[in-house]
Design a protein around this motif. Structure first.
Motif, PDB file in Angstrom:
ATOM      1  N   LEU A 113     -19.167  17.600  29.034  1.00 11.60           N
ATOM      2  CA  LEU A 113     -19.375  17.121  30.397  1.00 11.60           C
ATOM      3  C   LEU A 113     -18.201  16.234  30.779  1.00 11.60           C
ATOM      4  O   LEU A 113     -17.846  15.317  30.032  1.00 11.60           O
ATOM      5  N   VAL A 114     -17.606  16.504  31.926  1.00  9.21           N
ATOM      6  CA  VAL A 114     -16.545  15.672  32.471  1.00  9.21           C
ATOM      7  C   VAL A 114     -17.133  14.862  33.624  1.00  9.21           C
ATOM      8  O   VAL A 114     -17.644  15.433  34.596  1.00  9.21           O
ATOM      9  N   LEU A 115     -17.109  13.548  33.478  1.00  9.26           N
ATOM     10  CA  LEU A 115     -17.520  12.625  34.536  1.00  9.26           C
ATOM     11  C   LEU A 115     -16.252  12.014  35.111  1.00  9.26           C
ATOM     12  O   LEU A 115     -15.375  11.609  34.351  1.00  9.26           O
ATOM     13  N   TYR A 116     -16.163  11.937  36.429  1.00 12.83           N
ATOM     14  CA  TYR A 116     -14.932  11.402  37.001  1.00 12.83           C
ATOM     15  C   TYR A 116     -15.216  10.552  38.230  1.00 12.83           C
ATOM     16  O   TYR A 116     -16.170  10.772  38.961  1.00 12.83           O
ATOM     17  N   ALA A 157     -11.918  20.279  33.094  1.00 15.63           N
ATOM     18  CA  ALA A 157     -13.213  20.966  32.995  1.00 15.63           C
ATOM     19  C   ALA A 157     -13.033  22.481  32.947  1.00 15.63           C
ATOM     20  O   ALA A 157     -13.682  23.170  32.155  1.00 15.63           O
ATOM     21  N   GLN A 158     -12.128  22.992  33.764  1.00 17.38           N
ATOM     22  CA  GLN A 158     -11.872  24.437  33.780  1.00 17.38           C
ATOM     23  C   GLN A 158     -11.340  24.906  32.425  1.00 17.38           C
ATOM     24  O   GLN A 158     -11.801  25.895  31.880  1.00 17.38           O
ATOM     25  N   LYS A 159     -10.377  24.192  31.879  1.00 11.42           N
ATOM     26  CA  LYS A 159      -9.778  24.592  30.601  1.00 11.42           C
ATOM     27  C   LYS A 159     -10.787  24.543  29.451  1.00 11.42           C
ATOM     28  O   LYS A 159     -10.678  25.308  28.504  1.00 11.42           O
ATOM     29  N   LEU A 160     -11.758  23.633  29.546  1.00 14.13           N
ATOM     30  CA  LEU A 160     -12.761  23.497  28.482  1.00 14.13           C
ATOM     31  C   LEU A 160     -14.032  24.288  28.751  1.00 14.13           C
ATOM     32  O   LEU A 160     -14.919  24.336  27.891  1.00 14.13           O
ATOM     33  N   GLY A 161     -14.154  24.875  29.932  1.00 15.70           N
ATOM     34  CA  GLY A 161     -15.419  25.510  30.310  1.00 15.70           C
ATOM     35  C   GLY A 161     -16.534  24.477  30.381  1.00 15.70           C
ATOM     36  O   GLY A 161     -17.683  24.743  30.028  1.00 15.70           O
ATOM     37  N   ALA A 162     -16.175  23.282  30.836  1.00 17.37           N
ATOM     38  CA  ALA A 162     -17.091  22.136  30.846  1.00 17.37           C
ATOM     39  C   ALA A 162     -17.819  22.018  32.180  1.00 17.37           C
ATOM     40  O   ALA A 162     -17.348  22.489  33.212  1.00 17.37           O
ATOM     41  N   ASP A 163     -18.955  21.329  32.143  1.00 15.94           N
ATOM     42  CA  ASP A 163     -19.630  20.916  33.363  1.00 15.94           C
ATOM     43  C   ASP A 163     -18.902  19.691  33.903  1.00 15.94           C
ATOM     44  O   ASP A 163     -18.233  18.977  33.149  1.00 15.94           O
ATOM     45  N   ILE A 164     -19.042  19.446  35.191  1.00 18.58           N
ATOM     46  CA  ILE A 164     -18.335  18.332  35.808  1.00 18.58           C
ATOM     47  C   ILE A 164     -19.257  17.634  36.800  1.00 18.58           C
ATOM     48  O   ILE A 164     -20.085  18.281  37.444  1.00 18.58           O
ATOM     49  N   GLN A 165     -19.121  16.313  36.882  1.00 21.97           N
ATOM     50  CA  GLN A 165     -19.959  15.511  37.776  1.00 21.97           C
ATOM     51  C   GLN A 165     -19.155  14.307  38.255  1.00 21.97           C
ATOM     52  O   GLN A 165     -18.511  13.626  37.452  1.00 21.97           O
ATOM     53  N   ALA A 166     -19.214  14.027  39.537  1.00 19.08           N
ATOM     54  CA  ALA A 166     -18.555  12.841  40.099  1.00 19.08           C
ATOM     55  C   ALA A 166     -19.372  11.594  39.780  1.00 19.08           C
ATOM     56  O   ALA A 166     -20.597  11.649  39.647  1.00 19.08           O
ATOM     57  N   ILE A 167     -18.676  10.482  39.641  1.00 19.45           N
ATOM     58  CA  ILE A 167     -19.281   9.151  39.489  1.00 19.45           C
ATOM     59  C   ILE A 167     -19.318   8.537  40.879  1.00 19.45           C
ATOM     60  O   ILE A 167     -18.308   8.538  41.588  1.00 19.45           O
ATOM     61  N   HIS A 168     -20.483   8.015  41.247  1.00 20.21           N
ATOM     62  CA  HIS A 168     -20.648   7.444  42.584  1.00 20.21           C
ATOM     63  C   HIS A 168     -20.973   5.955  42.506  1.00 20.21           C
ATOM     64  O   HIS A 168     -22.029   5.599  41.976  1.00 20.21           O
ATOM     65  N   ILE A 212     -14.634  10.945  30.324  1.00 16.51           N
ATOM     66  CA  ILE A 212     -14.671  10.106  31.515  1.00 16.51           C
ATOM     67  C   ILE A 212     -13.257  10.023  32.076  1.00 16.51           C
ATOM     68  O   ILE A 212     -12.327   9.603  31.388  1.00 16.51           O
ATOM     69  N   ALA A 213     -13.113  10.453  33.333  1.00 12.12           N
ATOM     70  CA  ALA A 213     -11.816  10.457  34.005  1.00 12.12           C
ATOM     71  C   ALA A 213     -11.823   9.412  35.116  1.00 12.12           C
ATOM     72  O   ALA A 213     -12.813   9.285  35.846  1.00 12.12           O
ATOM     73  N   HIS A 214     -10.734   8.686  35.224  1.00  6.94           N
ATOM     74  CA  HIS A 214     -10.673   7.585  36.177  1.00  6.94           C
ATOM     75  C   HIS A 214      -9.227   7.274  36.550  1.00  6.94           C
ATOM     76  O   HIS A 214      -8.313   7.584  35.794  1.00  6.94           O
ATOM     77  N   PRO A 215      -9.028   6.642  37.696  1.00  8.99           N
ATOM     78  CA  PRO A 215      -7.700   6.102  37.990  1.00  8.99           C
ATOM     79  C   PRO A 215      -7.515   4.807  37.198  1.00  8.99           C
ATOM     80  O   PRO A 215      -8.466   4.306  36.595  1.00  8.99           O
TER      81      PRO A 215
END
Length: 160
Positions: free
Chosen positions: A5-8, A23-34, A81-84
């Motif tokens: 899971l990629v959270l960003y 996420a695309q390269k890993l075939g991962a699920d992705i979800q935004a952090i709000h 977890i992806a972040h600036p």
């Protein structure tokens, strides 16, 4: 369901673009952090010493609340977890994200996009937050991913 899971969080779209690529390269699920209170343009004005983001980033050990709208993590082995990077570290909401997730038994990795910072201070903050939560989790070395060329070498370094 994907194993990863990629959270960003992305204020400008830059981190979102890299998170989607990972996420695309890993075939991962992705979800935004709000964040509970979304940021406005004025909140993000780094030139204004009294802007919300500037103030939050300079409050030691502060947390910015995020919506707890994360998927059930039980089906995932790997969390990214992806972040600036703001003022040398992740936005303070990333600490709240780590607090809210049950990372026990997971592999954790994180990456950032940045105009000039390396990942050293971000890695320290992530590790410290994991330690404060007493998680039994493997924390991989994070990286700054500013171009598509940075992605594959970092993904190969992960313990996934």
């Amino acid at each position: 369901m994907a194993n990863t899971l990629v959270l960003y969080y992305s204020a400008t779209g830059t981190t979102e673009k890299m998170a989607k690529l990972v996420a695309q390269k890993l075939g991962a699920d992705i979800q935004a952090i709000h964040p509970v209170q979304p940021y406005t343009k004025d909140d993000l004005n780094w030139r204004d010493k009294s802007s919300r983001a500037t103030t939050e980033q300079h409050e030691h050990d502060s947390r910015v609340p995020v919506k707890d709208d994360f998927p059930d993590l039980s089906g995932y082995d790997n969390i990214i977890i992806a972040h600036p990077i703001w003022w040398g570290i992740p936005p303070r909401m990333i600490v709240d994200v780590i607090d809210k997730l049950d990372l026990n038994g997971k592999n954790l990795a994180s990456f950032a996009t940045s105009g000039g910072s390396d990942y050293e201070r971000s890695q320290s903050l992530i590790q410290r937050t994991v330690d404060e939560n007493h998680y039994d989790v493997h924390v991989n070395q994070g990286a700054v991913l500013n171009s598509t060329a940075d992605v594959d070498p970092w993904l190969k370094s992960l313990n996934f």
